[in-house]
Every structure is written in C-alpha cells, then in structure tokens.
Design a protein around this motif. Structure first.
Motif, PDB file in Angstrom:
ATOM      1  N   THR A   3      85.783  65.985  49.810  1.00 31.00           N
ATOM      2  CA  THR A   3      84.970  66.497  50.918  1.00 31.00           C
ATOM      3  C   THR A   3      83.542  66.833  50.502  1.00 31.00           C
ATOM      4  OG1 THR A   3      85.718  68.787  50.582  1.00 31.00           O
ATOM      5  CG2 THR A   3      86.984  67.422  52.117  1.00 31.00           C
ATOM      6  N   THR A   4      83.312  67.016  49.199  1.00 26.49           N
ATOM      7  CA  THR A   4      81.973  67.404  48.737  1.00 26.49           C
ATOM      8  C   THR A   4      81.256  66.315  47.942  1.00 26.49           C
ATOM      9  OG1 THR A   4      82.931  68.438  46.752  1.00 26.49           O
ATOM     10  CG2 THR A   4      82.549  69.859  48.670  1.00 26.49           C
ATOM     11  N   MET A   5      81.911  65.190  47.683  1.00 25.17           N
ATOM     12  CA  MET A   5      81.255  64.150  46.873  1.00 25.17           C
ATOM     13  C   MET A   5      80.025  63.608  47.594  1.00 25.17           C
ATOM     14  SD  MET A   5      83.936  61.001  47.184  1.00 25.17           S
ATOM     15  CE  MET A   5      84.264  60.214  48.767  1.00 25.17           C
ATOM     16  N   ARG A   6      79.074  63.167  46.805  1.00 23.39           N
ATOM     17  CA  ARG A   6      77.787  62.741  47.337  1.00 23.39           C
ATOM     18  C   ARG A   6      77.695  61.228  47.479  1.00 23.39           C
ATOM     19  NH1 ARG A   6      74.240  66.928  43.534  1.00 23.39           N
ATOM     20  NH2 ARG A   6      74.879  68.823  44.647  1.00 23.39           N
ATOM     21  N   ALA A   7      76.637  60.782  48.132  1.00 26.40           N
ATOM     22  CA  ALA A   7      76.470  59.351  48.400  1.00 26.40           C
ATOM     23  C   ALA A   7      76.495  58.534  47.116  1.00 26.40           C
ATOM     24  CB  ALA A   7      75.159  59.125  49.155  1.00 26.40           C
ATOM     25  N   GLU A   8      75.926  59.068  46.047  1.00 19.94           N
ATOM     26  CA  GLU A   8      75.881  58.321  44.788  1.00 19.94           C
ATOM     27  C   GLU A   8      77.238  58.218  44.093  1.00 19.94           C
ATOM     28  OE1 GLU A   8      73.960  62.446  43.936  1.00 19.94           O
ATOM     29  OE2 GLU A   8      74.118  61.016  45.599  1.00 19.94           O
ATOM     30  N   HIS A   9      78.217  58.944  44.600  1.00 25.60           N
ATOM     31  CA  HIS A   9      79.565  58.920  44.006  1.00 25.60           C
ATOM     32  C   HIS A   9      80.462  57.848  44.619  1.00 25.60           C
ATOM     33  CE1 HIS A   9      78.850  63.476  43.243  1.00 25.60           C
ATOM     34  NE2 HIS A   9      78.382  62.746  42.257  1.00 25.60           N
ATOM     35  N   VAL A  10      79.999  57.183  45.660  1.00 32.02           N
ATOM     36  CA  VAL A  10      80.842  56.227  46.389  1.00 32.02           C
ATOM     37  C   VAL A  10      80.136  54.882  46.513  1.00 32.02           C
ATOM     38  CG1 VAL A  10      82.291  55.912  48.427  1.00 32.02           C
ATOM     39  CG2 VAL A  10      81.527  58.214  47.805  1.00 32.02           C
ATOM     40  N   ARG A  11      80.909  53.826  46.284  1.00 29.42           N
ATOM     41  CA  ARG A  11      80.397  52.467  46.501  1.00 29.42           C
ATOM     42  C   ARG A  11      81.426  51.707  47.340  1.00 29.42           C
ATOM     43  NH1 ARG A  11      80.483  50.830  41.724  1.00 29.42           N
ATOM     44  NH2 ARG A  11      82.133  49.255  41.767  1.00 29.42           N
ATOM     45  N   VAL A  12      80.960  51.096  48.412  1.00 33.04           N
ATOM     46  CA  VAL A  12      81.838  50.317  49.290  1.00 33.04           C
ATOM     47  C   VAL A  12      81.384  48.861  49.251  1.00 33.04           C
ATOM     48  CG1 VAL A  12      82.711  50.000  51.630  1.00 33.04           C
ATOM     49  CG2 VAL A  12      82.246  52.312  50.778  1.00 33.04           C
ATOM     50  N   ASP A  13      82.323  47.981  48.922  1.00 35.17           N
ATOM     51  CA  ASP A  13      82.038  46.550  48.841  1.00 35.17           C
ATOM     52  C   ASP A  13      83.131  45.815  49.606  1.00 35.17           C
ATOM     53  OD1 ASP A  13      81.211  44.036  48.215  1.00 35.17           O
ATOM     54  OD2 ASP A  13      81.780  44.103  46.099  1.00 35.17           O
ATOM     55  N   GLY A  14      82.816  45.410  50.821  1.00 32.44           N
ATOM     56  CA  GLY A  14      83.832  44.769  51.656  1.00 32.44           C
ATOM     57  C   GLY A  14      84.911  45.773  52.020  1.00 32.44           C
ATOM     58  N   ASP A  15      86.157  45.453  51.653  1.00 31.76           N
ATOM     59  CA  ASP A  15      87.251  46.379  51.947  1.00 31.76           C
ATOM     60  C   ASP A  15      87.585  47.269  50.764  1.00 31.76           C
ATOM     61  OD1 ASP A  15      88.421  44.584  50.237  1.00 31.76           O
ATOM     62  OD2 ASP A  15      90.161  44.160  51.504  1.00 31.76           O
ATOM     63  N   ALA A  16      86.762  47.209  49.712  1.00 33.45           N
ATOM     64  CA  ALA A  16      87.009  47.991  48.496  1.00 33.45           C
ATOM     65  C   ALA A  16      86.128  49.231  48.455  1.00 33.45           C
ATOM     66  CB  ALA A  16      86.764  47.140  47.256  1.00 33.45           C
ATOM     67  N   ILE A  17      86.747  50.369  48.145  1.00 29.01           N
ATOM     68  CA  ILE A  17      86.033  51.639  48.020  1.00 29.01           C
ATOM     69  C   ILE A  17      86.193  52.116  46.579  1.00 29.01           C
ATOM     70  CG2 ILE A  17      85.828  54.011  48.866  1.00 29.01           C
ATOM     71  CD1 ILE A  17      87.452  53.066  51.356  1.00 29.01           C
ATOM     72  N   HIS A  18      85.078  52.316  45.895  1.00 28.62           N
ATOM     73  CA  HIS A  18      85.107  52.810  44.513  1.00 28.62           C
ATOM     74  C   HIS A  18      84.487  54.198  44.481  1.00 28.62           C
ATOM     75  CE1 HIS A  18      84.994  52.879  40.144  1.00 28.62           C
ATOM     76  NE2 HIS A  18      83.748  53.279  40.230  1.00 28.62           N
ATOM     77  N   ILE A  19      85.193  55.134  43.858  1.00 21.14           N
ATOM     78  CA  ILE A  19      84.758  56.525  43.789  1.00 21.14           C
ATOM     79  C   ILE A  19      84.678  56.957  42.324  1.00 21.14           C
ATOM     80  CG2 ILE A  19      85.361  58.910  44.399  1.00 21.14           C
ATOM     81  CD1 ILE A  19      86.989  57.655  46.756  1.00 21.14           C
ATOM     82  N   GLU A  20      83.619  57.666  41.997  1.00 14.60           N
ATOM     83  CA  GLU A  20      83.464  58.156  40.625  1.00 14.60           C
ATOM     84  C   GLU A  20      82.578  59.406  40.629  1.00 14.60           C
ATOM     85  OE1 GLU A  20      81.872  56.495  36.273  1.00 14.60           O
ATOM     86  OE2 GLU A  20      82.623  55.099  37.814  1.00 14.60           O
ATOM     87  N   TYR A  21      83.154  60.532  40.184  1.00 11.63           N
ATOM     88  CA  TYR A  21      82.393  61.773  40.110  1.00 11.63           C
ATOM     89  C   TYR A  21      83.063  62.721  39.124  1.00 11.63           C
ATOM     90  CZ  TYR A  21      86.020  63.252  43.460  1.00 11.63           C
ATOM     91  OH  TYR A  21      87.207  63.502  44.083  1.00 11.63           O
ATOM     92  N   VAL A  22      82.351  63.774  38.750  1.00 13.64           N
ATOM     93  CA  VAL A  22      82.911  64.810  37.882  1.00 13.64           C
ATOM     94  C   VAL A  22      83.644  65.806  38.770  1.00 13.64           C
ATOM     95  CG1 VAL A  22      82.396  66.684  36.278  1.00 13.64           C
ATOM     96  CG2 VAL A  22      81.122  64.532  36.146  1.00 13.64           C
ATOM     97  N   GLY A  23      84.916  66.034  38.477  1.00 11.11           N
ATOM     98  CA  GLY A  23      85.722  66.925  39.281  1.00 11.11           C
ATOM     99  C   GLY A  23      86.050  68.226  38.578  1.00 11.11           C
ATOM    100  N   LYS A  24      87.158  68.823  38.972  1.00 11.26           N
ATOM    101  CA  LYS A  24      87.597  70.103  38.435  1.00 11.26           C
ATOM    102  C   LYS A  24      87.700  70.042  36.912  1.00 11.26           C
ATOM    103  CE  LYS A  24      91.302  73.518  38.966  1.00 11.26           C
ATOM    104  NZ  LYS A  24      92.579  73.825  39.658  1.00 11.26           N
ATOM    105  N   ALA A  25      87.290  71.146  36.275  1.00  6.86           N
ATOM    106  CA  ALA A  25      87.322  71.274  34.812  1.00  6.86           C
ATOM    107  C   ALA A  25      86.421  70.265  34.117  1.00  6.86           C
ATOM    108  CB  ALA A  25      88.759  71.153  34.298  1.00  6.86           C
ATOM    109  N   GLY A  26      85.473  69.698  34.851  1.00  2.00           N
ATOM    110  CA  GLY A  26      84.526  68.768  34.242  1.00  2.00           C
ATOM    111  C   GLY A  26      85.102  67.409  33.919  1.00  2.00           C
ATOM    112  N   LYS A  27      86.246  67.075  34.527  1.00  3.59           N
ATOM    113  CA  LYS A  27      86.911  65.806  34.230  1.00  3.59           C
ATOM    114  C   LYS A  27      86.404  64.708  35.150  1.00  3.59           C
ATOM    115  CE  LYS A  27      91.502  63.868  33.404  1.00  3.59           C
ATOM    116  NZ  LYS A  27      91.162  63.497  32.027  1.00  3.59           N
TER     117      LYS A  27
END
Length: 207
Positions: free
Chosen positions: A53-77
């Motif tokens: 719910t809090t991830m930013r635009a730079e954390h998400v990439r959408v290519d066709g029907d594929a959604i890729h997500i990458e961000y630093v989460g809880k405990a810095g992981k």
C-alpha cells in the motif's frame, strides 16, 4: 480466496481511474497475488521500509501482463515479486504511469484496502494463505530420498531436512526467514497431511 482476488480485480477495473476505490481494490488484489506485506505509512516515512500500500512508482514496473515489484521492506529486507495477471496489470500500469516518482502508487491507504475484505478478514491473511499454498505445492512435488529409513529417528531427520528446505523456499517468497515462515505462516495441517502421505506418523515429528 481466488474468488475474492478476482472480485477485487474486477472492482479495480470498474472503478474510476485513479480513484481511492480503484487504488484500494488494486492494492488488495496485489497482496492476494504476491503474499507481500500490506505495509504501513510509519515504516515508509521513518525507516524507508515499504509494503504494497505504500510502495512508490519507482518500485513497480508493468510490462504487458507482467508486474515486477522491488523495494526494501520490513527489517530492511529486499522484497521482490513477479506476477502475471493481465487484468490486474491493466489497472496497475496506468496507476504507476500517473504516479510521480517518490509518491505511493496506491496512496498509502491501507485502511481503504482492508475495508474491502469480508468481516473478520485482514490483509495479512492473504499472506498466510499464499505461504500455505506454496508449501502445500512444494510438499506435494517433493519427498525424502526413497525409501524412508526404517529407523524412526533417521526417518525424522529425512523429513525435517525437506521441511527446512520447503520452509526456506516459502520464506524466499515471503521475504522473511525459514523459521518465521514455518512457525507463523505455513498451516501445519498441510505438513501433517504430507507426512501421512509419505508414510511418516506426524506425532513422531513433534516427539
């Protein structure tokens, strides 16, 4: 859960583009699809840790029907997830495109996403279901080196070795540890069912 995820995706498609309702439904559907944590505004603003719910635009990439997500989460992981869902991508793609860098795609509105769920259900319950389903699938595809040792103690070692591997695989998708995945997310019923299937009495595992 599958029906609820579909309902949430349809609600996001039907809602006014960019509206609070669309963002809430899309966020909830994405949590159901990935098992990622919902996230909280406090973590993203004070520690640089994010959730869906809090991830930013730079954390998400959408290519066709594929959604890729990458961000630093809880405990810095580092949290990474990939989803192929044409319907959900058709909603999230435009939302990401319309969100400025540094701003949350779903508005950071965890409460709105949670309000769409049935009474008594929480967003984090999707995470438990995701973990349990993943473990069940992995266990059904796996077995200890055949045959199980006739010595119960050695057979227990075989079983525990595979359970540790499955727990680690689930943890890699939840972005936490094998111990946490096993203790807090994987329903023990699927483990007991698998042990019975391979001819190992579940009570021996807890002796």
């Amino acid at each position: 859960v599958d029906a609820l995820r579909s309902d949430l995706t349809r609600a996001a498609q039907a809602a006014e583009p960019g509206s609070r309702e669309q963002k809430a439904a899309a966020a909830a559907a994405l949590i159901a699809a990935t098992g990622l944590r919902p996230g909280g505004e406090g973590g993203s603003t004070t520690r640089g840790h994010f959730g869906v719910t809090t991830m930013r635009a730079e954390h998400v990439r959408v290519d066709g029907d594929a959604i890729h997500i990458e961000y630093v989460g809880k405990a810095g992981k580092l949290n990474i997830a990939d989803v192929r869902d044409a319907a959900l991508a058709s909603v999230i793609g435009p939302l990401v495109a319309a969100t400025p860098q540094g701003a949350p795609v779903f508005g950071g509105d965890r409460a709105a996403a949670a309000a769409l769920l049935p009474a008594g259900m929480k967003l984090k319950d999707f995470r438990t279901v995701f973990a349990t389903r993943t473990a069940d699938m992995l266990l059904l595809q796996s077995h200890p080196p055949p045959p199980l040792d006739k010595d119960p103690k050695k057979a227990k070692v075989q079983v525990e070795r595979l359970l540790r591997k499955v727990s680690a695989d689930v943890a890699s998708k939840l972005n936490n540890t094998a111990a946490v995945a096993r203790a807090a997310y994987i329903n023990p019923m699927v483990i007991d069912r698998w042990m019975r299937k391979i001819g190992f009495a579940p009570e021996l595992a807890y002796a």
